[in-house]
Design an enzyme around this catalytic site. Structure first.
Site, PDB file in Angstrom:
ATOM      1  N   HIS A  54       0.827  -1.218   0.000  1.00  0.00           N
ATOM      2  CA  HIS A  54       0.000   0.000   0.000  1.00  0.00           C
ATOM      3  C   HIS A  54       0.861   1.268   0.000  1.00  0.00           C
ATOM      4  CE1 HIS A  54      -3.765  -2.215   0.635  1.00  0.00           C
ATOM      5  NE2 HIS A  54      -3.080  -2.960   1.476  1.00  0.00           N
ATOM      6  N   ASN A 127     -10.215  -3.140   1.731  1.00  0.00           N
ATOM      7  CA  ASN A 127      -9.845  -3.080   0.320  1.00  0.00           C
ATOM      8  C   ASN A 127     -11.077  -2.795  -0.526  1.00  0.00           C
ATOM      9  OD1 ASN A 127      -7.029  -3.641   0.481  1.00  0.00           O
ATOM     10  ND2 ASN A 127      -7.435  -5.824   0.684  1.00  0.00           N
TER      11      ASN A 127
END
Length: 485
Positions: A54, A127
């Site tokens: 990320h 997510n």
């Protein structure tokens, strides 16, 4: 209007910011030039370790407003009444690429929300997909290594990507999601978000429920084909960041409606799927969506580094009425996320403005460490229990206790009646239209056909065949056709 005075870090005025101090005109530099040395030394230290996953992200501030009464399921104060608003920060991200990667790539997207509640910060780290590739955190480092740059070639290698998936049949469901039409969102505004994991809610009467979060975009879901994505990356590698920034600046504040699926705790053991398996969903026919509220983003950060890169989320940041479940991946993340931030940002990262509580006060015995900014009075103690006026425990657990039974050991997850690795992937395939299936097959074949080893291809083709015979046949034929060219 007079300009502000430029100063050194210690506050002394800077006389000349264009020329370094030298030993005579044209001479060598002087070590006594404090401003030059400080400027260069600071420049050398401006970067911090990027996130292992990320790394590439965007973020914005906003608020969450409760629209429906859900007090029968949770006692969380920020969800306690219709109309209640809570400030928040949301960070979007890609998963596998580095900080310098492009936005419009085929990859899951992070959807991490920090709610600044009156009972402390609540971090919901999810997510844009409701499932994931693995169900046990012991496999996570290997999974990420397979998706990152190869140690020798320095590139993301199809051999590594597909070889790991070929040895991880539980990834078939998420691979089907990723290679389908929603694998490349058109923007962060045009994708859904999911808590993905199962969480615990408990109400004022002590009743326990298992919950899954769904943030449905109110802008509508829009995605890019592989060709459109390549064109977008060529035009603007920062396309998602650009879109989010400009939309908010224009007053087009993106929003999402939060829904939850709620399972009474007593139903978990007998459910046909393991409700704590991150590679599985709960079909809506079994547990329908229940609306909770509306999330709105309405302010861009003033400084991307200070607020987006230093934003630190941990799934372990719960508030009373919300807690963890036996989900193995969630359990691993309870440690891993906070530990990553202590490494990247230091033990006092929770004191940074973007991470510090806003509607509550952090009051504990944490002291010292790198970049400590929290100060108490001269009489404050740094231990507990004590005979002074320091903070004390409440004795009121945030969550309900979980029953634990059985023998310790490295057990596989308990099997429920429909717990195979392929059933839900097949269900997802059969939900698709013919055009969606064709694009899915083309996307898989495009990557799988580049794999050099036939045994790896055969191993993962078996997964698609097990999910749905037509699915497997079409992927196999498409791969063969591409490899024969």
């Amino acid at each position: 209007m007079s300009k502000r005075v430029l100063t050194t870090e210690s506050g002394a005025p800077v006389a000349d910011n264009q020329n370094s101090a030298v030993a005579g005109a044209g001479g060598p530099l002087l070590l006594q030039d404090q401003h030059l040395l400080e400027k260069l030394a600071r420049f050398n230290r401006e970067r911090i370790p990027e996130r292992v996953v990320h790394a590439r992200g965007s973020g914005a501030y906003g608020h969450f407003e409760v629209t429906d009464d859900i007090t029968g399921f949770t006692r969380a104060a920020f969800l306690s009444e219709v109309g209640k608003r809570t400030d928040l920060f949301l960070r979007f991200s890609t998963v596998a690429d580095s900080l310098g990667g492009a936005d419009a790539v085929r990859d899951p997207r992070g959807f991490a929300v920090k709610f600044y509640t009156e009972e402390g910060n609540y971090d919901l780290v999810g997510n844009n997909t409701p499932v994931f590739f693995v169900r046990d955190p012991i496999k996570f480092p290997d999974f990420i290594h397979s998706q990152k740059r190869d140690p020798f070639t320095g590139r993301q290698e199809p051999d590594n990507v597909w070889d790991f998936w070929a040895h991880s049949p539980e990834a078939t469901h998420q691979v089907t999601w990723l290679m389908g039409d929603r694998g490349i969102p058109a923007s962060y505004r045009h994708m859904n978000g999911y808590g993905s994991h199962t969480y615990q809610w408990n109400n004022a009467d002590g009743e326990v429920f298992w919950v899954k979060y769904h943030f449905k975009t109110n802008q509508g879901v829009r995605s890019l084909s592989a060709g459109q994505a390549a064109e977008t990356v060529g035009r603007d590698a920062n396309s998602h960041q650009t879109d989010l920034l400009q939309a908010i600046e224009r007053g087009m504040h993106p929003s999402w409606t939060l829904y939850v699926q709620i399972m009474p705790a007593a139903e978990a053991d007998g459910y046909r799927f393991n409700p704590f398996d991150l590679t599985k969903v709960w079909p809506h026919a079994d547990y329908p969506l229940k609306r909770v509220g509306r999330l709105v983003l309405d302010r861009n950060p003033d400084n991307v580094f200070a607020e987006v890169e230093q934003a630190a989320f941990s799934p372990n940041n719960f508030v009373p009425g919300i807690g963890p479940s036996p989900d193995k991946m969630l359990q691993g993340r309870l440690f891993a996320y906070a530990d990553a931030h202590r490494y990247r940002l230091g033990v006092n990262h929770t004191q940074l403005p973007v991470n510090a509580p806003r509607a509550a006060v952090a009051d504990n015995y944490g002291r010292d460490g790198l970049m400590a900014t929290r100060r108490g009075s001269r009489h404050d103690k740094n231990y507990e229990p004590n005979s002074y006026a320091g903070p004390a425990q409440t004795g009121a657990p945030l969550t309900a206790p979980l029953e634990v039974r059985g023998w310790t050991g490295t057990h596989a997850a308990p099997q429920h009646t429909k717990d195979d690795d392929f059933f839900q992937a097949g269900e997802l395939y059969r939900l698709m239209s013919e055009d969606e299936r064709a694009r899915l097959v083309a996307n898989i074949a495009g990557g799988l056909s580049q794999v050099s080893r036939e045994d790896v291809i055969e191993r993962i083709l078996a997964h698609f065949h097990a999910a749905d015979p037509e699915y497997g046949r079409r992927v196999e034929e498409a791969v063969r056709d591409l490899r024969e060219k």
